[in-house]
Scaffold this motif. Sequence first.
Motif, PDB file in Angstrom:
ATOM      1  N   VAL A 176       0.860  -1.185   0.000  1.00 19.64           N
ATOM      2  CA  VAL A 176       0.000   0.000   0.000  1.00 19.64           C
ATOM      3  C   VAL A 176       0.895   1.233   0.000  1.00 19.64           C
ATOM      4  N   LEU A 177       0.709   2.086  -0.990  1.00 20.42           N
ATOM      5  CA  LEU A 177       1.457   3.339  -1.078  1.00 20.42           C
ATOM      6  C   LEU A 177       0.537   4.484  -0.682  1.00 20.42           C
ATOM      7  N   VAL A 178       0.942   5.244   0.332  1.00 21.45           N
ATOM      8  CA  VAL A 178       0.179   6.417   0.762  1.00 21.45           C
ATOM      9  C   VAL A 178       0.921   7.659   0.294  1.00 21.45           C
ATOM     10  N   LEU A 179       0.272   8.424  -0.561  1.00 21.51           N
ATOM     11  CA  LEU A 179       0.849   9.651  -1.105  1.00 21.51           C
ATOM     12  C   LEU A 179       0.041  10.819  -0.551  1.00 21.51           C
ATOM     13  N   GLY A 180       0.572  11.446   0.493  1.00 24.39           N
ATOM     14  CA  GLY A 180      -0.206  12.478   1.160  1.00 24.39           C
ATOM     15  C   GLY A 180       0.619  13.677   1.573  1.00 24.39           C
ATOM     16  N   ASP A 181      -0.025  14.528   2.375  1.00 24.38           N
ATOM     17  CA  ASP A 181       0.631  15.731   2.894  1.00 24.38           C
ATOM     18  C   ASP A 181       0.798  15.590   4.402  1.00 24.38           C
ATOM     19  N   SER A 182       0.823  16.712   5.127  1.00 23.54           N
ATOM     20  CA  SER A 182       1.071  16.676   6.569  1.00 23.54           C
ATOM     21  C   SER A 182       0.012  15.891   7.338  1.00 23.54           C
ATOM     22  N   LEU A 183      -1.194  15.782   6.790  1.00 19.81           N
ATOM     23  CA  LEU A 183      -2.263  15.048   7.462  1.00 19.81           C
ATOM     24  C   LEU A 183      -1.950  13.553   7.541  1.00 19.81           C
ATOM     25  N   SER A 184      -1.075  13.098   6.666  1.00 19.47           N
ATOM     26  CA  SER A 184      -0.674  11.682   6.662  1.00 19.47           C
ATOM     27  C   SER A 184       0.771  11.486   7.074  1.00 19.47           C
ATOM     28  N   ALA A 185       1.503  12.588   7.257  1.00 16.26           N
ATOM     29  CA  ALA A 185       2.934  12.510   7.555  1.00 16.26           C
ATOM     30  C   ALA A 185       3.241  12.664   9.042  1.00 16.26           C
ATOM     31  N   GLU A 186       2.209  12.586   9.883  1.00 13.93           N
ATOM     32  CA  GLU A 186       2.372  12.683  11.343  1.00 13.93           C
ATOM     33  C   GLU A 186       2.958  14.025  11.772  1.00 13.93           C
ATOM     34  N   TYR A 187       2.564  15.094  11.086  1.00 15.82           N
ATOM     35  CA  TYR A 187       3.045  16.427  11.455  1.00 15.82           C
ATOM     36  C   TYR A 187       2.601  16.766  12.881  1.00 15.82           C
TER      37      TYR A 187
ATOM     38  N   ILE B 167       2.952  -1.133   4.268  1.00 14.09           N
ATOM     39  CA  ILE B 167       2.629   0.243   3.915  1.00 14.09           C
ATOM     40  C   ILE B 167       3.900   1.027   3.638  1.00 14.09           C
ATOM     41  N   VAL B 168       3.891   1.765   2.537  1.00 13.19           N
ATOM     42  CA  VAL B 168       4.939   2.727   2.222  1.00 13.19           C
ATOM     43  C   VAL B 168       4.322   4.110   2.358  1.00 13.19           C
ATOM     44  N   ASN B 169       4.702   4.833   3.392  1.00 11.92           N
ATOM     45  CA  ASN B 169       4.139   6.167   3.605  1.00 11.92           C
ATOM     46  C   ASN B 169       5.061   7.197   2.966  1.00 11.92           C
ATOM     47  N   ALA B 170       4.674   7.664   1.788  1.00 14.13           N
ATOM     48  CA  ALA B 170       5.479   8.633   1.037  1.00 14.13           C
ATOM     49  C   ALA B 170       4.912  10.040   1.186  1.00 14.13           C
ATOM     50  N   SER B 171       4.266  10.308   2.317  1.00 11.76           N
ATOM     51  CA  SER B 171       3.650  11.611   2.557  1.00 11.76           C
ATOM     52  C   SER B 171       4.699  12.629   2.995  1.00 11.76           C
ATOM     53  N   ILE B 172       4.505  13.874   2.557  1.00 11.01           N
ATOM     54  CA  ILE B 172       5.421  14.968   2.878  1.00 11.01           C
ATOM     55  C   ILE B 172       4.601  16.180   3.304  1.00 11.01           C
ATOM     56  N   SER B 173       4.954  16.782   4.427  1.00 16.98           N
ATOM     57  CA  SER B 173       4.260  17.991   4.871  1.00 16.98           C
ATOM     58  C   SER B 173       4.395  19.095   3.823  1.00 16.98           C
TER      59      SER B 173
ATOM     60  N   VAL C 105      -2.137  -1.065  -3.971  1.00 15.79           N
ATOM     61  CA  VAL C 105      -3.128  -0.050  -3.613  1.00 15.79           C
ATOM     62  C   VAL C 105      -2.406   1.279  -3.444  1.00 15.79           C
ATOM     63  N   VAL C 106      -2.966   2.335  -4.014  1.00 14.12           N
ATOM     64  CA  VAL C 106      -2.402   3.681  -3.873  1.00 14.12           C
ATOM     65  C   VAL C 106      -3.455   4.583  -3.242  1.00 14.12           C
ATOM     66  N   VAL C 107      -3.096   5.195  -2.126  1.00 11.75           N
ATOM     67  CA  VAL C 107      -3.967   6.152  -1.446  1.00 11.75           C
ATOM     68  C   VAL C 107      -3.479   7.552  -1.783  1.00 11.75           C
ATOM     69  N   VAL C 108      -4.335   8.355  -2.403  1.00  3.72           N
ATOM     70  CA  VAL C 108      -3.972   9.725  -2.769  1.00  3.72           C
ATOM     71  C   VAL C 108      -4.678  10.673  -1.806  1.00  3.72           C
ATOM     72  N   GLU C 109      -3.912  11.239  -0.885  1.00  2.00           N
ATOM     73  CA  GLU C 109      -4.443  12.183   0.101  1.00  2.00           C
ATOM     74  C   GLU C 109      -3.774  13.520  -0.124  1.00  2.00           C
ATOM     75  N   LEU C 110      -4.195  14.213  -1.154  1.00  2.00           N
ATOM     76  CA  LEU C 110      -3.596  15.487  -1.529  1.00  2.00           C
ATOM     77  C   LEU C 110      -4.686  16.453  -2.004  1.00  2.00           C
ATOM     78  N   GLY C 111      -4.387  17.735  -1.896  1.00  2.00           N
ATOM     79  CA  GLY C 111      -5.324  18.749  -2.364  1.00  2.00           C
ATOM     80  C   GLY C 111      -5.526  19.879  -1.374  1.00  2.00           C
ATOM     81  N   ALA C 112      -5.384  19.594  -0.079  1.00  2.00           N
ATOM     82  CA  ALA C 112      -5.615  20.633   0.928  1.00  2.00           C
ATOM     83  C   ALA C 112      -4.665  21.804   0.748  1.00  2.00           C
ATOM     84  N   ASN C 113      -3.396  21.523   0.462  1.00  3.26           N
ATOM     85  CA  ASN C 113      -2.428  22.616   0.299  1.00  3.26           C
ATOM     86  C   ASN C 113      -2.655  23.395  -0.996  1.00  3.26           C
ATOM     87  N   ASP C 114      -3.266  22.751  -1.976  1.00  2.59           N
ATOM     88  CA  ASP C 114      -3.657  23.489  -3.183  1.00  2.59           C
ATOM     89  C   ASP C 114      -4.638  24.594  -2.809  1.00  2.59           C
ATOM     90  N   ALA C 115      -5.630  24.220  -1.976  1.00  2.00           N
ATOM     91  CA  ALA C 115      -6.657  25.184  -1.572  1.00  2.00           C
ATOM     92  C   ALA C 115      -6.060  26.279  -0.697  1.00  2.00           C
TER      93      ALA C 115
END
Length: 216
Positions: free
Chosen positions: A36-47, A72-78, A100-110
Amino acid sequence: MRNKIVGDAAGKWLRTGLLVVSMAFSLNAHSASKVVLVLGDSLSAEYGLARGEGWVHLMEQRMAKENIQASIVNASISGETTSGGRARLPALLNKHKPDVVVVELGANDALRGLALSSTRDNLMTMTQNAQAIKAKVLIVGMQIPPNYGGDYTRQFSAVFPAVAKETNAALVPFMLKGVAENPNLFQADRIHPAPAAHPIILDNIWPEIKPLLVAK
């Protein structure tokens, strides 16, 4: 006669052995570990959290508890945006070959007021790139406060289900459901969820990702 008996016994042993081997291969194929690859931002990077308090780590624990074989490969970056995720994803897909790829991105765009057309295009491209290697995709939706303007808020929220529908990807409608309305579930910056919020976040994500994990 003796040779016939020996031959029959050997044949029976061989057939039994082949059956056992066949069953072993079948079992291994059924229980093979998924990536499972998680591609996210700070919400998934344990900020702002201690290591192990974020929803991604909690999901790993739940998978183990339910005997779901996956790593799980957590490739999330704040601070990550959909543009940054789109740029990084091809190398991650090539390296990890995720199921499986989890895309958790978009908040920083907004938060940066980026064009919604760009956010949509980036999410679409990431989803299609993952699907091109036969990975199942889960898009994690976000919402933003109404002070960004009614039209922008509604249009932003609509991007995630629109991409999921067009690509036939799985969707979590709102990652922070049950969290966003409770100030006590946020860190001092009022932006990032506190440790107590992450089990709730996982409960929002789990019903959508579990079917992807157990599917053959």
